[in-house]
Design an enzyme around this catalytic site. Structure first.
Site, PDB file in Angstrom:
ATOM      1  N   LEU A 196       1.001  -1.732  -0.115  1.00  0.00           N
ATOM      2  CA  LEU A 196       0.026   0.155   0.120  1.00  0.00           C
ATOM      3  C   LEU A 196       1.002   1.280   0.317  1.00  0.00           C
ATOM      4  O   LEU A 196       2.026   1.536   1.001  1.00  0.00           O
ATOM      5  CB  LEU A 196      -0.686   0.349   1.350  1.00  0.00           C
ATOM      6  CG  LEU A 196      -2.023  -1.588   1.357  1.00  0.00           C
ATOM      7  CD1 LEU A 196      -2.832  -1.123   2.789  1.00  0.00           C
ATOM      8  CD2 LEU A 196      -2.797  -0.997  -0.169  1.00  0.00           C
ATOM      9  N   GLY A 240      10.177  21.156 -18.145  1.00  0.00           N
ATOM     10  CA  GLY A 240       8.366  21.745 -17.664  1.00  0.00           C
ATOM     11  C   GLY A 240       8.788  22.391 -16.259  1.00  0.00           C
ATOM     12  O   GLY A 240       9.671  21.713 -15.457  1.00  0.00           O
ATOM     13  N   GLY A 241       8.578  23.199 -16.252  1.00  0.00           N
ATOM     14  CA  GLY A 241       8.163  24.414 -15.275  1.00  0.00           C
ATOM     15  C   GLY A 241       7.180  23.984 -14.237  1.00  0.00           C
ATOM     16  O   GLY A 241       6.141  25.078 -13.734  1.00  0.00           O
ATOM     17  N   GLY A 242       6.272  23.226 -13.747  1.00  0.00           N
ATOM     18  CA  GLY A 242       5.155  22.376 -12.681  1.00  0.00           C
ATOM     19  C   GLY A 242       5.225  22.117 -12.099  1.00  0.00           C
ATOM     20  O   GLY A 242       7.086  22.458 -11.445  1.00  0.00           O
ATOM     21  N   GLU A 259      10.954  25.562 -19.942  1.00  0.00           N
ATOM     22  CA  GLU A 259       9.552  25.841 -20.011  1.00  0.00           C
ATOM     23  C   GLU A 259       9.013  26.902 -20.926  1.00  0.00           C
ATOM     24  O   GLU A 259       9.431  27.299 -21.908  1.00  0.00           O
ATOM     25  CB  GLU A 259       8.612  26.752 -18.597  1.00  0.00           C
ATOM     26  CG  GLU A 259       6.699  27.174 -18.777  1.00  0.00           C
ATOM     27  CD  GLU A 259       6.352  25.753 -18.270  1.00  0.00           C
ATOM     28  OE1 GLU A 259       7.030  24.531 -17.618  1.00  0.00           O
ATOM     29  OE2 GLU A 259       5.175  25.723 -19.269  1.00  0.00           O
ATOM     30  N   VAL A 287      12.570  21.891 -26.389  1.00  0.00           N
ATOM     31  CA  VAL A 287      13.697  21.006 -26.347  1.00  0.00           C
ATOM     32  C   VAL A 287      13.402  20.141 -27.294  1.00  0.00           C
ATOM     33  O   VAL A 287      12.235  19.526 -27.341  1.00  0.00           O
ATOM     34  CB  VAL A 287      14.806  21.456 -25.525  1.00  0.00           C
ATOM     35  CG1 VAL A 287      15.467  22.589 -24.183  1.00  0.00           C
ATOM     36  CG2 VAL A 287      14.241  20.376 -24.241  1.00  0.00           C
ATOM     37  N   ALA A 328       9.982  16.046 -17.251  1.00  0.00           N
ATOM     38  CA  ALA A 328       9.170  16.681 -16.419  1.00  0.00           C
ATOM     39  C   ALA A 328       7.694  17.691 -16.554  1.00  0.00           C
ATOM     40  O   ALA A 328       7.439  18.582 -16.180  1.00  0.00           O
ATOM     41  CB  ALA A 328       9.969  17.196 -14.652  1.00  0.00           C
ATOM     42  N   HIS A 346      -0.153  36.064  17.836  1.00  0.00           N
ATOM     43  CA  HIS A 346       0.732  36.483  17.630  1.00  0.00           C
ATOM     44  C   HIS A 346       2.294  35.942  18.234  1.00  0.00           C
ATOM     45  O   HIS A 346       2.370  35.882  19.249  1.00  0.00           O
ATOM     46  CB  HIS A 346       0.877  38.103  18.123  1.00  0.00           C
ATOM     47  CG  HIS A 346       1.001  38.906  17.101  1.00  0.00           C
ATOM     48  ND1 HIS A 346       1.940  39.493  16.610  1.00  0.00           N
ATOM     49  CD2 HIS A 346       2.698  39.719  17.863  1.00  0.00           C
ATOM     50  CE1 HIS A 346       2.720  40.126  16.156  1.00  0.00           C
ATOM     51  NE2 HIS A 346       3.066  40.704  17.669  1.00  0.00           N
TER      52      HIS A 346
HETATM   53  P1  NAD Z   1       2.437  19.886 -14.369  1.00  0.00           P
HETATM   54  O1  NAD Z   1       1.189  19.802 -15.220  1.00  0.00           O
HETATM   55  O2  NAD Z   1       2.520  20.741 -13.260  1.00  0.00           O
HETATM   56  O3  NAD Z   1       3.456  20.492 -15.217  1.00  0.00           O
HETATM   57  C1  NAD Z   1       3.825  20.595 -16.566  1.00  0.00           C
HETATM   58  C2  NAD Z   1       4.997  21.407 -17.047  1.00  0.00           C
HETATM   59  O4  NAD Z   1       5.814  21.364 -18.258  1.00  0.00           O
HETATM   60  C3  NAD Z   1       4.169  22.193 -17.398  1.00  0.00           C
HETATM   61  O5  NAD Z   1       4.891  24.138 -16.942  1.00  0.00           O
HETATM   62  C4  NAD Z   1       3.510  22.294 -18.615  1.00  0.00           C
HETATM   63  O6  NAD Z   1       3.707  23.745 -19.393  1.00  0.00           O
HETATM   64  C5  NAD Z   1       5.251  21.831 -18.906  1.00  0.00           C
HETATM   65  N1  NAD Z   1       5.488  21.591 -20.383  1.00  0.00           N
HETATM   66  C6  NAD Z   1       4.920  20.266 -21.321  1.00  0.00           C
HETATM   67  N2  NAD Z   1       5.106  20.008 -22.666  1.00  0.00           N
HETATM   68  C7  NAD Z   1       6.155  20.438 -22.473  1.00  0.00           C
HETATM   69  C8  NAD Z   1       7.538  20.770 -23.429  1.00  0.00           C
HETATM   70  N3  NAD Z   1       8.202  19.725 -24.328  1.00  0.00           N
HETATM   71  N4  NAD Z   1       8.650  21.757 -22.707  1.00  0.00           N
HETATM   72  C9  NAD Z   1       8.814  22.350 -22.050  1.00  0.00           C
HETATM   73  N5  NAD Z   1       7.781  22.802 -20.660  1.00  0.00           N
HETATM   74  C10 NAD Z   1       6.513  21.714 -21.271  1.00  0.00           C
HETATM   75  O7  NAD Z   1       2.966  17.922 -14.573  1.00  0.00           O
HETATM   76  P2  NAD Z   1       3.982  17.833 -13.364  1.00  0.00           P
HETATM   77  O8  NAD Z   1       5.058  18.938 -12.866  1.00  0.00           O
HETATM   78  O9  NAD Z   1       4.831  16.448 -14.500  1.00  0.00           O
HETATM   79  O10 NAD Z   1       3.638  17.361 -12.700  1.00  0.00           O
HETATM   80  C11 NAD Z   1       2.161  15.930 -12.150  1.00  0.00           C
HETATM   81  C12 NAD Z   1       1.538  15.893 -11.655  1.00  0.00           C
HETATM   82  O11 NAD Z   1       1.582  15.418 -10.550  1.00  0.00           O
HETATM   83  C13 NAD Z   1       0.791  17.024 -11.209  1.00  0.00           C
HETATM   84  O12 NAD Z   1       0.314  18.259 -12.122  1.00  0.00           O
HETATM   85  C14 NAD Z   1       0.684  17.046  -9.675  1.00  0.00           C
HETATM   86  O13 NAD Z   1      -1.051  16.526 -10.088  1.00  0.00           O
HETATM   87  C15 NAD Z   1       1.485  15.582  -9.667  1.00  0.00           C
HETATM   88  N6  NAD Z   1       2.136  16.751  -8.606  1.00  0.00           N
HETATM   89  C16 NAD Z   1       1.734  17.233  -7.294  1.00  0.00           C
HETATM   90  C17 NAD Z   1       2.861  17.878  -6.771  1.00  0.00           C
HETATM   91  C18 NAD Z   1       2.174  18.252  -4.934  1.00  0.00           C
HETATM   92  O14 NAD Z   1       1.089  18.168  -4.991  1.00  0.00           O
HETATM   93  N7  NAD Z   1       3.001  18.975  -4.174  1.00  0.00           N
HETATM   94  C19 NAD Z   1       4.180  18.162  -6.657  1.00  0.00           C
HETATM   95  C20 NAD Z   1       4.618  16.664  -7.593  1.00  0.00           C
HETATM   96  C21 NAD Z   1       3.570  17.011  -9.042  1.00  0.00           C
END
Ligand code: NAD
Ligand code: FAD
Length: 447
Positions: free
Chosen positions: A44, A183-185, A206, A240, A254, A429
């Site tokens: 799990l 990927g800047g997510g 990104e 890229v 990512a 506070h």
């Molecule tokens: P994401 O959707 O957060 O970010 C992906 C990023 O990659 C986006 O900004 C997108 O514009 C960019 N992108 C896409 N294709 C691209 C390319 N060819 N070249 C350059 N940039 C590109 O996805 P992630 O970071 O892979 O994470 C996946 C998911 O996992 C998240 O959406 C979230 O649901 C989950 N996650 C959550 C957390 C948290 O809660 N702290 C942490 C990590 C992951």
């Protein structure tokens, strides 16, 4: 009996042992339903525990400790140059953090009488699963809950040993001298910061014109500034090619995750994934098949563990006949970077796009006593409230601890509190939580 003849009969068969699956299974068992979880790894925890939330937060904690030690120089404390030993670090993450929590989940399952079956589950019809693997068997069920989660999305042409996804990155194979993060997510920023803290020269690309697309820009700005300091380079509006990536020792892809709904035999049931592979569900987590429910990442965005867990509770209680619905107003989101970014409910950008009459108040942490004592004036707390009623519709926070602070925002939106309620609640506070009260007071003064 020969291998393969084994048939387990249960009230509820849960496919996938991640946070959605195990939460559903535990609740089913508590409600008196005979329950089994089928998980490929016979354990799990799912992606969250073994390759997601938990190991990444363990490594981000290490990055935060390193950053704090660096900041301490500002007030005259010098710990010297940190030395990071990868073997003990990996061991701590894998055994003391992930292993400990995994053992905890296994013992909870045992205590609640939830059976864990190892193997890959495939539907044979709306009442039967075939389990493939070392101990093949069938599971006959009255209700199934699909909780198979999601997998990283790859990029065409990016293959080979140097290319890693988040799962491989969290194993800490090494600290590459030059790391390209695509990927800047969420993952790009969190793991980019981890590797930068450990000593990699990180280049992040990104595709869109900003980091964390979809999040209000004023909340992203402090973390973008921090990344500019930590990373060698950030390139926006950039995609890229595999050739561009050749100059790097490792490449972390990512660019998002996709639902794990393929190869499940769903065509033998009435449940049908949509064009993106997500399984549509209603408020009781029912798919189009009356015997099959689904929870977690496989059901759609936002792909977050706490959403999966709430859905797990809802699915279990609905099966037990309780009046329950996944009717939550907000699913809070937290990016665990330095500084953390957290938000819930309506964002300012969304309100503008929808032309909603809202009032927005922002409280800069430079005016917070607590933030100043921490040497962290770079935060911001923001409230989005209904223009007429003052009801809190959205909250956004950036700063250290934002991930904890957002809970008050989520409670405010979920329970329909007004800005007056927040302003009139005494907040201790000096704490960072006061920034929510201060933002509320700022908004009231705008009248
Ligand atoms: P994401 O959707 O957060 O970010 C992906 C990023 O990659 C986006 O900004 C997108 O514009 C960019 N992108 C896409 N294709 C691209 C390319 N060819 N070249 C350059 N940039 C590109 O996805 P992630 O970071 O892979 O994470 C996946 C998911 O996992 C998240 O959406 C979230 O649901 C989950 N996650 C959550 C957390 C948290 O809660 N702290 C942490 C990590 C992951
Ligand atoms: P999962 O956790 O993906 O579990 C699915 C399980 O099902 C797996 O064990 C899989 O092996 C099993 N399985 C799949 N198919 C079958 C089959 N056919 N038969 C048997 N078993 C099967 N979310 C947050 O909320 N906070 C965070 O901080 C956070 N950080 C993250 C960091 C990273 C690097 C990643 C990748 C994700 C992160 N997430 C975070 C997202 C979080 O991990 C997911 O939202 C969550 O794990 C989804 O839970 P789930 O139960 O839907 O599925």
């Amino acid at each position: 009996m020969v291998m393969g003849d084994l048939v387990t009969e249960v009230d509820v068969a849960v496919v996938g042992g991640g946070p959605g699956g195990y939460t559903a299974a535990f609740r089913c068992a508590e409600l008196g339903l005979e329950t089994a979880v089928v998980d490929e790894g016979r354990r799990l925890g799912g992606a969250c525990l073994f390759e997601g939330c938990i190991p990444s937060k363990a490594l981000l904690h290490v990055a935060a400790v390193l950053a704090e030690a660096e900041r301490a120089r500002e007030f005259g404390v010098d710990f010297g140059e940190p030395r990071v030993s990868l073997d003990p670090l990996r061991k701590w993450k894998t055994e003391r953090v992930v292993g400990k929590l995994a053992r905890g989940l296994a013992s909870v399952a045992k205590a609640k009488g939830v059976e864990i079956i190892g193997g890959r589950a495939v539907f044979e019809d709306s009442r039967t699963l075939r389990v493939e693997g070392e101990a093949p068997q069938k599971v006959r069920f009255t209700h199934a809950i699909v909780a198979t989660g999601s997998r990283p999305t790859g990029l065409p042409g990016f293959t080979g040993e140097r290319v890693i996804d988040s799962t491989a990155a969290l194993e800490l194979p090494d600290v590459p001298e030059r790391l390209l993060v695509i990927g800047g997510g969420y993952i790009g920023l969190e793991l980019g910061q981890v590797y930068a803290a450990l000593g990699s020269k990180v280049t992040l690309v990104e595709m869109t014109d900003g980091l964390l697309p979809g999040v209000d820009r004023d909340l992203v700005q402090p973390v973008a500034r921090r990344c500019e300091k930590l990373f060698a380079e950030i390139r926006l509006n950039t995609q890229v090619t595999p050739q561009d990536a050749a100059a790097f020792d490792r490449v972390l892809v990512a660019v998002g995750r996709r639902p794990a709904s393929g190869g499940l035999g769903l065509e033998t049931t009435r449940a049908r994934p949509d064009a993106r592979g997500f399984l549509p569900v209603d408020e009781q987590c029912r798919t189009a098949d009356p015997h099959v429910r689904a929870v977690g990442d496989v059901t759609g965005e936002p792909m977050l563990a706490h959403r999966a867990m709430r859905q797990g509770v809802v699915a279990a209680e609905a099966i037990a006949g309780r009046p329950v619905a996944f009717d939550n107003v907000v699913v809070p989101a937290v990016v665990f970077t330095d500084p953390e970014v957290a938000w819930c409910g309506l964002t300012e950008a969304q309100a503008q796009r929808d032309g909603r009459a809202v009032r927005v108040a922002k409280f800069q942490w430079a005016a917070s006593g607590r933030a100043t004592t921490l040497g962290r004036a770079d935060g911001l707390t923001k409230l989005v409230a209904d223009g007429e009623t003052g009801r809190v519709l959205g909250v956004g926070i950036v700063g250290p601890g934002a991930g904890e602070l957002i809970a008050e925002g989520a409670l405010a939106v979920e329970t329909a509190l007004t800005v007056e309620d927040l302003a009139a609640t005494i907040h201790a506070h000096p704490t960072l939580s006061e920034t929510l009260m201060e933002a509320a007071e700022t908004l009231l003064r705008q009248r």
